[in-house]
Motif scaffolding. Sequence first.
Motif, PDB file in Angstrom:
ATOM      1  N   ARG A 101       0.831  -1.206   0.000  1.00 16.67           N
ATOM      2  CA  ARG A 101       0.000   0.000   0.000  1.00 16.67           C
ATOM      3  C   ARG A 101       0.864   1.255   0.000  1.00 16.67           C
ATOM      4  O   ARG A 101       0.601   2.208  -0.750  1.00 16.67           O
ATOM      5  CB  ARG A 101      -0.932  -0.005   1.216  1.00 16.67           C
ATOM      6  CG  ARG A 101      -1.946   1.131   1.244  1.00 16.67           C
ATOM      7  CD  ARG A 101      -2.884   1.003   2.439  1.00 16.67           C
ATOM      8  NE  ARG A 101      -3.968   1.977   2.384  1.00 16.67           N
ATOM      9  CZ  ARG A 101      -3.891   3.217   2.828  1.00 16.67           C
ATOM     10  NH1 ARG A 101      -2.759   3.641   3.397  1.00 16.67           N
ATOM     11  NH2 ARG A 101      -4.932   4.027   2.735  1.00 16.67           N
ATOM     12  N   ALA A 102       1.938   1.245   0.818  1.00 18.41           N
ATOM     13  CA  ALA A 102       2.832   2.400   0.875  1.00 18.41           C
ATOM     14  C   ALA A 102       3.542   2.613  -0.459  1.00 18.41           C
ATOM     15  O   ALA A 102       3.710   3.750  -0.920  1.00 18.41           O
ATOM     16  CB  ALA A 102       3.847   2.221   1.997  1.00 18.41           C
ATOM     17  N   GLY A 103       3.967   1.519  -1.112  1.00 16.96           N
ATOM     18  CA  GLY A 103       4.656   1.643  -2.393  1.00 16.96           C
ATOM     19  C   GLY A 103       3.767   2.211  -3.480  1.00 16.96           C
ATOM     20  O   GLY A 103       4.202   3.050  -4.277  1.00 16.96           O
ATOM     21  N   VAL A 104       2.525   1.773  -3.527  1.00 17.95           N
ATOM     22  CA  VAL A 104       1.600   2.276  -4.544  1.00 17.95           C
ATOM     23  C   VAL A 104       1.263   3.742  -4.280  1.00 17.95           C
ATOM     24  O   VAL A 104       1.209   4.557  -5.208  1.00 17.95           O
ATOM     25  CB  VAL A 104       0.332   1.405  -4.590  1.00 17.95           C
ATOM     26  CG1 VAL A 104      -0.731   2.045  -5.470  1.00 17.95           C
ATOM     27  CG2 VAL A 104       0.669   0.000  -5.084  1.00 17.95           C
ATOM     28  N   LEU A 105       1.037   4.108  -3.006  1.00 17.09           N
ATOM     29  CA  LEU A 105       0.747   5.503  -2.689  1.00 17.09           C
ATOM     30  C   LEU A 105       1.922   6.412  -3.039  1.00 17.09           C
ATOM     31  O   LEU A 105       1.725   7.534  -3.528  1.00 17.09           O
ATOM     32  CB  LEU A 105       0.397   5.642  -1.205  1.00 17.09           C
ATOM     33  CG  LEU A 105      -0.955   5.056  -0.780  1.00 17.09           C
ATOM     34  CD1 LEU A 105      -1.125   5.162   0.732  1.00 17.09           C
ATOM     35  CD2 LEU A 105      -2.102   5.767  -1.498  1.00 17.09           C
ATOM     36  N   GLU A 106       3.148   5.935  -2.828  1.00 16.55           N
ATOM     37  CA  GLU A 106       4.324   6.721  -3.186  1.00 16.55           C
ATOM     38  C   GLU A 106       4.409   6.910  -4.696  1.00 16.55           C
ATOM     39  O   GLU A 106       4.746   7.996  -5.187  1.00 16.55           O
ATOM     40  CB  GLU A 106       5.588   6.031  -2.672  1.00 16.55           C
ATOM     41  CG  GLU A 106       6.895   6.756  -3.012  1.00 16.55           C
ATOM     42  CD  GLU A 106       6.946   8.172  -2.452  1.00 16.55           C
ATOM     43  OE1 GLU A 106       7.599   9.034  -3.078  1.00 16.55           O
ATOM     44  OE2 GLU A 106       6.340   8.410  -1.384  1.00 16.55           O
ATOM     45  N   ALA A 107       4.080   5.865  -5.460  1.00 16.78           N
ATOM     46  CA  ALA A 107       4.079   5.983  -6.921  1.00 16.78           C
ATOM     47  C   ALA A 107       3.021   6.980  -7.391  1.00 16.78           C
ATOM     48  O   ALA A 107       3.244   7.739  -8.344  1.00 16.78           O
ATOM     49  CB  ALA A 107       3.839   4.612  -7.554  1.00 16.78           C
ATOM     50  N   LEU A 108       1.869   7.001  -6.736  1.00 16.97           N
ATOM     51  CA  LEU A 108       0.830   7.971  -7.088  1.00 16.97           C
ATOM     52  C   LEU A 108       1.266   9.399  -6.766  1.00 16.97           C
ATOM     53  O   LEU A 108       0.995  10.328  -7.533  1.00 16.97           O
ATOM     54  CB  LEU A 108      -0.466   7.638  -6.346  1.00 16.97           C
ATOM     55  CG  LEU A 108      -1.188   6.363  -6.781  1.00 16.97           C
ATOM     56  CD1 LEU A 108      -2.379   6.082  -5.863  1.00 16.97           C
ATOM     57  CD2 LEU A 108      -1.664   6.469  -8.229  1.00 16.97           C
TER      58      LEU A 108
END
Length: 552
Positions: A101-108
């Motif tokens: 979840r943290a990785g996807v939010l950082e990519a966004l």
Amino acid sequence: MIRFRLQFVLGLVLVALSACGGAREKGKAVKVRLDPARLASAHEGERHALLIGIDQYDDDSWNDLRYPGKDAEDLGRVLADPRRGGFASVTVLNRPEQTTRAGVLEALRTLQARAWNPRDVVVVYVSGHGTLARDTRGELQRYLVMRDTRFRDVQGTGLEMVVLEQAMERLGSLRRVLVLATCHSGTGKSLLPESVRSELERTKAAFLPRPLEEDSRASLVLSASDWGEAAREDDALGNDIYTHFFIQALDGRADRNRDGAVSATEAHDWARRHTWTYTQGRQRPSVRMTEVGADPVLLSGSLSQPGQPEVFSYSPRLEGFTLKVDGVDAGELPGGVALPEGNRRLGLHKGGALLWEDTVVLRPGERRALDSMLREQAEGPRRTVSLDMGVLGFLDARSRREVLPRTLMAGAGLRWQGLLLEERLDVGVDLAVGQGRQALQLELGGTVPVRHRAVMLGLTVGPSWEWGRLGVSTGPRVAALWMERSFQLDLLKQDERYFTVWPGWMAGVSWKLGARWVLEAKGQLLWAYVPVDGRTRAVGFGGLWLSGGYRF
């Protein structure tokens, strides 16, 4: 020293003159050659993609999937291919450390920080598990399952659709596409908590909460399955089924209007149609559009020529309707179809019943939404231009005998429906002229021949109502009236002219002859003080009219 300085200054002047050339110009324009293709590309904007494929999960409650990571890589290769997608950047997240979840939010967040051109295209693709859970308000919402999402804490560890929606809204681009190769039905690429599953089983279908992306303000939301259906992987295809055909569409075969490019809706329609066939109707991909108008979102190729005209609809209320063009079936909605240019008779049919039919003019490169055409017809044309024939004269018989006979009038009018007070009042203007030659009765007996003319300019404001083909209109009226009468005697030739502005009232009844043509009968009353034979008299004037109008 002075001579040295003078020589130095003269040298600078000679250098400057030699640089300017023999034409004694202070400079000249230098032609810069611009590549038209590069200039057009800069004007169109760039294409960027963030592709997320999650096939491994920390919580054993979520079964691992086989192809989401491959889905993202396969789509990424096509989008990055200069001969197809030509995307300026393609970011693929499919490794375990990238799909938390943290990785996807950082990519966004990284995507949002990019300097966006409003004409840029951005694609966000997600392949993986989807599920339903209650949010902090206790409302059932759709969640995307990240690698570290816990089955018993979806609300706290999953990625709620509203977060993804808000991230896309913050992008500076106006051409945004969200592709969801997920589902939430409890089968296929999904899993539901037992409490949610049992609740859905007890809930009537009509009251099921619709997916959040239906109300998304992103440009396009493409879903691999409809609400309540499963998105499926397939070993024979080696991909998610919808993703397989979506990728296939980008090689150019989905370019239905032959303009050289594949738009997002063209790619989706290709994938939807083939997914439906491949799964024998068990999976129906869906699309929600909100900001896409005549300017399509292009995913592959480039516009090389004006394409064929297109008509389309992705509205849920038109799902299952058949579009007929010139009486021939052109396809079932939702979706779009390319048509030859020119006048085309379009009709929507379902179960043998005709919902709507109209003739439209289609031009090359034009895209027309069926929903807008239906709305225009439902609202009806807002203006009516008419040709009027009628008679105008005094209300009392004495004035008609002694002052001015009835006058035959001809003219034209224009009426705007719902122009004032929040579309509650209509406004109409009209102009009519008339003349005649009759005999007036003298007070002392006998008659005198008279020629008379009249010109009337009127303004009417008032409401109107319609019941099917029948319409009624009424309202106050103000008319400017110019009259002339000329006595035709051997011993006396005298002309009398009079101009006045009269208040009054008008009412009319209309009958629609078709979608555009209307027949109307109108009556008007006017009241004023008129000088007659040296005396001012209060008189009433009336008119009856028959009009033929065209609505547009």
